[in-house]
Design an enzyme around this catalytic site. Structure first.
Site, PDB file in Angstrom:
ATOM      1  N   CYS A  98       0.831  -1.210   0.000  1.00 20.26           N
ATOM      2  CA  CYS A  98       0.000   0.000   0.000  1.00 20.26           C
ATOM      3  C   CYS A  98       0.869   1.267   0.000  1.00 20.26           C
ATOM      4  CB  CYS A  98      -0.944  -0.010   1.190  1.00 20.26           C
ATOM      5  SG  CYS A  98      -0.175  -0.525   2.750  1.00 20.26           S
TER       6      CYS A  98
HETATM    7  N1  LIG Z   1      -4.303  -4.422   5.224  1.00 19.57           N
HETATM    8  C1  LIG Z   1      -3.788  -3.730   4.204  1.00 19.57           C
HETATM    9  O1  LIG Z   1      -3.989  -2.498   4.092  1.00 19.57           O
HETATM   10  C2  LIG Z   1      -2.960  -4.410   3.145  1.00 19.57           C
HETATM   11  C3  LIG Z   1      -2.548  -3.661   2.042  1.00 19.57           C
HETATM   12  C4  LIG Z   1      -1.755  -4.279   1.038  1.00 19.57           C
HETATM   13  C5  LIG Z   1      -1.377  -5.598   1.185  1.00 19.57           C
HETATM   14  N2  LIG Z   1      -1.785  -6.299   2.308  1.00 19.57           N
HETATM   15  C6  LIG Z   1      -1.342  -7.718   2.405  1.00 19.57           C
HETATM   16  O2  LIG Z   1      -2.487  -8.546   2.196  1.00 19.57           O
HETATM   17  C7  LIG Z   1      -2.377  -9.732   3.005  1.00 19.57           C
HETATM   18  C8  LIG Z   1      -3.629  -9.801   3.897  1.00 19.57           C
HETATM   19  O3  LIG Z   1      -3.634  -8.667   4.745  1.00 19.57           O
HETATM   20  P1  LIG Z   1      -4.853  -8.317   5.708  1.00 19.57           P
HETATM   21  O4  LIG Z   1      -4.534  -7.010   6.313  1.00 19.57           O
HETATM   22  O5  LIG Z   1      -6.146  -8.530   5.009  1.00 19.57           O
HETATM   23  O6  LIG Z   1      -4.674  -9.485   6.823  1.00 19.57           O
HETATM   24  P2  LIG Z   1      -5.717  -9.996   7.921  1.00 19.57           P
HETATM   25  O7  LIG Z   1      -6.777  -8.999   8.144  1.00 19.57           O
HETATM   26  O8  LIG Z   1      -4.879 -10.421   9.092  1.00 19.57           O
HETATM   27  O9  LIG Z   1      -6.358 -11.311   7.242  1.00 19.57           O
HETATM   28  C9  LIG Z   1      -5.591 -12.468   6.992  1.00 19.57           C
HETATM   29  C10 LIG Z   1      -6.454 -13.518   6.295  1.00 19.57           C
HETATM   30  O10 LIG Z   1      -5.652 -14.692   6.087  1.00 19.57           O
HETATM   31  C11 LIG Z   1      -6.240 -15.821   6.740  1.00 19.57           C
HETATM   32  N3  LIG Z   1      -5.174 -16.656   7.322  1.00 19.57           N
HETATM   33  C12 LIG Z   1      -4.323 -16.312   8.322  1.00 19.57           C
HETATM   34  N4  LIG Z   1      -3.467 -17.345   8.583  1.00 19.57           N
HETATM   35  C13 LIG Z   1      -3.791 -18.338   7.724  1.00 19.57           C
HETATM   36  C14 LIG Z   1      -3.299 -19.665   7.508  1.00 19.57           C
HETATM   37  N5  LIG Z   1      -2.274 -20.148   8.220  1.00 19.57           N
HETATM   38  N6  LIG Z   1      -3.891 -20.420   6.555  1.00 19.57           N
HETATM   39  C15 LIG Z   1      -4.931 -19.947   5.823  1.00 19.57           C
HETATM   40  N7  LIG Z   1      -5.451 -18.706   5.971  1.00 19.57           N
HETATM   41  C16 LIG Z   1      -4.885 -17.912   6.916  1.00 19.57           C
HETATM   42  C17 LIG Z   1      -7.133 -15.218   7.809  1.00 19.57           C
HETATM   43  O11 LIG Z   1      -8.157 -16.157   8.142  1.00 19.57           O
HETATM   44  P3  LIG Z   1      -8.901 -16.128   9.597  1.00 19.57           P
HETATM   45  O12 LIG Z   1     -10.006 -15.104   9.506  1.00 19.57           O
HETATM   46  O13 LIG Z   1      -9.418 -17.531   9.747  1.00 19.57           O
HETATM   47  O14 LIG Z   1      -7.852 -15.765  10.610  1.00 19.57           O
HETATM   48  C18 LIG Z   1      -7.674 -13.997   7.100  1.00 19.57           C
HETATM   49  O15 LIG Z   1      -8.726 -14.371   6.232  1.00 19.57           O
HETATM   50  C19 LIG Z   1      -1.068  -9.589   3.801  1.00 19.57           C
HETATM   51  O16 LIG Z   1      -0.035 -10.296   3.162  1.00 19.57           O
HETATM   52  C20 LIG Z   1      -0.789  -8.091   3.778  1.00 19.57           C
HETATM   53  O17 LIG Z   1       0.578  -7.788   3.884  1.00 19.57           O
HETATM   54  C21 LIG Z   1      -2.572  -5.752   3.262  1.00 19.57           C
END
Ligand SMILES: NC(=O)c1ccc[n+]([C@@H]2O[C@H](COP(=O)([O-])OP(=O)(O)OC[C@H]3O[C@@H](n4cnc5c(N)ncnc54)[C@H](OP(=O)(O)O)[C@@H]3O)[C@@H](O)[C@H]2O)c1
Length: 332
Positions: free
Chosen positions: A148
């Site tokens: 981001c």
């Molecule tokens: N947040 C941002 O602004 C943003 C921006 C750009 C890129 N990203 C990237 O996008 C990715 C997701 O970010 P996020 O902020 O959405 O994260 P998040 O809110 O922590 O969500 C993580 C997701 O992954 C699942 N998960 C976690 N551990 C897992 C495992 N061992 N096996 C299978 N599924 C698993 C979780 O499922 P549960 O609900 O069951 O825990 C949840 O659906 C990351 O790599 C992050 O760096 C995020």
């Protein structure tokens, strides 16, 4: 009309994953078939914000199920995406990875910042900053969507570097403010409401992995200072740079206008500086700037929604271009 592409979202209950489900459920060119979570099958699991948006249930992450799809979006922690992506690519699925696992081209840099990422042939791996890599996307097997923070910085500075408008050999400073959804849904002491409400804090100075990503594409050193601010979503970056001798405001404006003439999601605001409230909940990146003619100093301000243009929206934009759909499909 051609048939909708069968797609899946892994990590569908996270902040970025929910946005993907919301976008893909109403996308005319996509049929969302699978949405996965980290836990074993649990039919009762619900995400209240997705009630009535998508009727399918959440399933545990099963590679054979995802391998049967045309495209899979990975909104997973880096370490999980690092394991899942190569298997899906080998199965012929086109992968749109929101994690940082494969963003860095240099193997040493990847080892330092993403030690869990395996070595992978870079053949067919495309860095998915749509506006800069549009032509490579149709042949991509793995689209590694930008972080981001780098999305805003690279959109703001990329055209100026390409046009040689910045002073040679000089670094840039990226001062960023981010809403807390950038940290994902798991709470921590740093992101707890009582720590953040009424507060602003710098973090990650000289230790944030997004620096490597910015430097990779800008080819110059970046001093990056991110701050957490008490907002749910949105990033605002104030970027400081020195212009090369003789470069004027009109040159800066000309380079940005030329770069984004056909870019539906970049809005140039000129000397009217952009604000988070105007890009939140959209796929736009707004860019404004000021030049001090006397000293040649440039300040660029760039804003985006970290969960859309900084994550899920940009991934869908890449999906559209990769599959030859209208770039704006499902995003307006
Ligand atoms: N947040 C941002 O602004 C943003 C921006 C750009 C890129 N990203 C990237 O996008 C990715 C997701 O970010 P996020 O902020 O959405 O994260 P998040 O809110 O922590 O969500 C993580 C997701 O992954 C699942 N998960 C976690 N551990 C897992 C495992 N061992 N096996 C299978 N599924 C698993 C979780 O499922 P549960 O609900 O069951 O825990 C949840 O659906 C990351 O790599 C992050 O760096 C995020």
């Amino acid at each position: 009309m051609s048939e909708a592409l069968r797609v899946g979202v892994a990590g569908a209950t996270g902040y970025a994953g929910r946005e993907l489900v919301r976008l893909l459920a109403r996308h005319p060119g996509a049929a969302l078939r699978v949405a996965t979570v980290s836990t074993p099958a649990d039919e009762s699991r619900e995400v209240p914000s997705l009630r009535g948006v998508w009727k399918g249930g959440f399933r545990p992450l099963a590679l054979d199920e995802l391998s049967a799809l045309s495209a899979v979006f990975l909104a997973l922690p880096e370490s999980v995406a690092a394991k899942v992506a190569p298997t899906l690519v080998d199965a012929g699925v086109r992968v749109f990875d929101l994690s940082g696992a494969f963003r860095l081209r240099d193997a040493e840099a990847r080892k330092r910042w993403y030690p869990e990422s395996p070595e992978l042939s870079r053949d067919g791996v495309v860095y998915g900053l749509t506006e800069m890599h549009r032509d490579e996307l149709p042949g991509a097997k793995l689209v590694t969507c930008p972080g981001c923070y780098p999305t805003a910085a690279l959109l703001a500075l990329g055209p100026l570097v390409a046009a040689n408008l910045l002073a040679p050999g000089q670094g840039v400073i990226v001062d960023a403010k981010s809403g807390i959804s950038g940290a994902g849904k798991a709470p921590s002491t740093r992101t707890h409401f009582s720590e953040l409400h009424g507060n602003v804090a710098a973090y990650g100075i000289f230790g944030h992995r997004h620096v490597a990503e910015m430097e990779q594409d800008l080819g110059r050193s970046v001093t990056f200072v991110p701050h957490l601010v008490p907002l749910n979503r949105g990033i605002l970056e104030t970027i400081y740079a020195q212009l090369a001798g003789g470069v004027t405001d009109a040159d800066v404006s000309g380079a940005l206008q030329a770069a984004y003439a056909d870019a539906p999601f970049v809005r140039l605001t000129g000397s009217t500086l952009p604000e988070i409230q105007d890009v939140a909940y959209t796929n736009f990146c707004d860019i404004g700037w000021k030049v001090d003619a006397a000293t040649g100093r440039l300040v660029v301000v760039a804003c985006l929604d970290n969960l859309l243009k900084g994550a899920a929206g940009q991934a869908v934009q890449n999906f559209n271009v990769a599959f030859g759909l209208d770039e704006r499909e499902g995003l307006e």
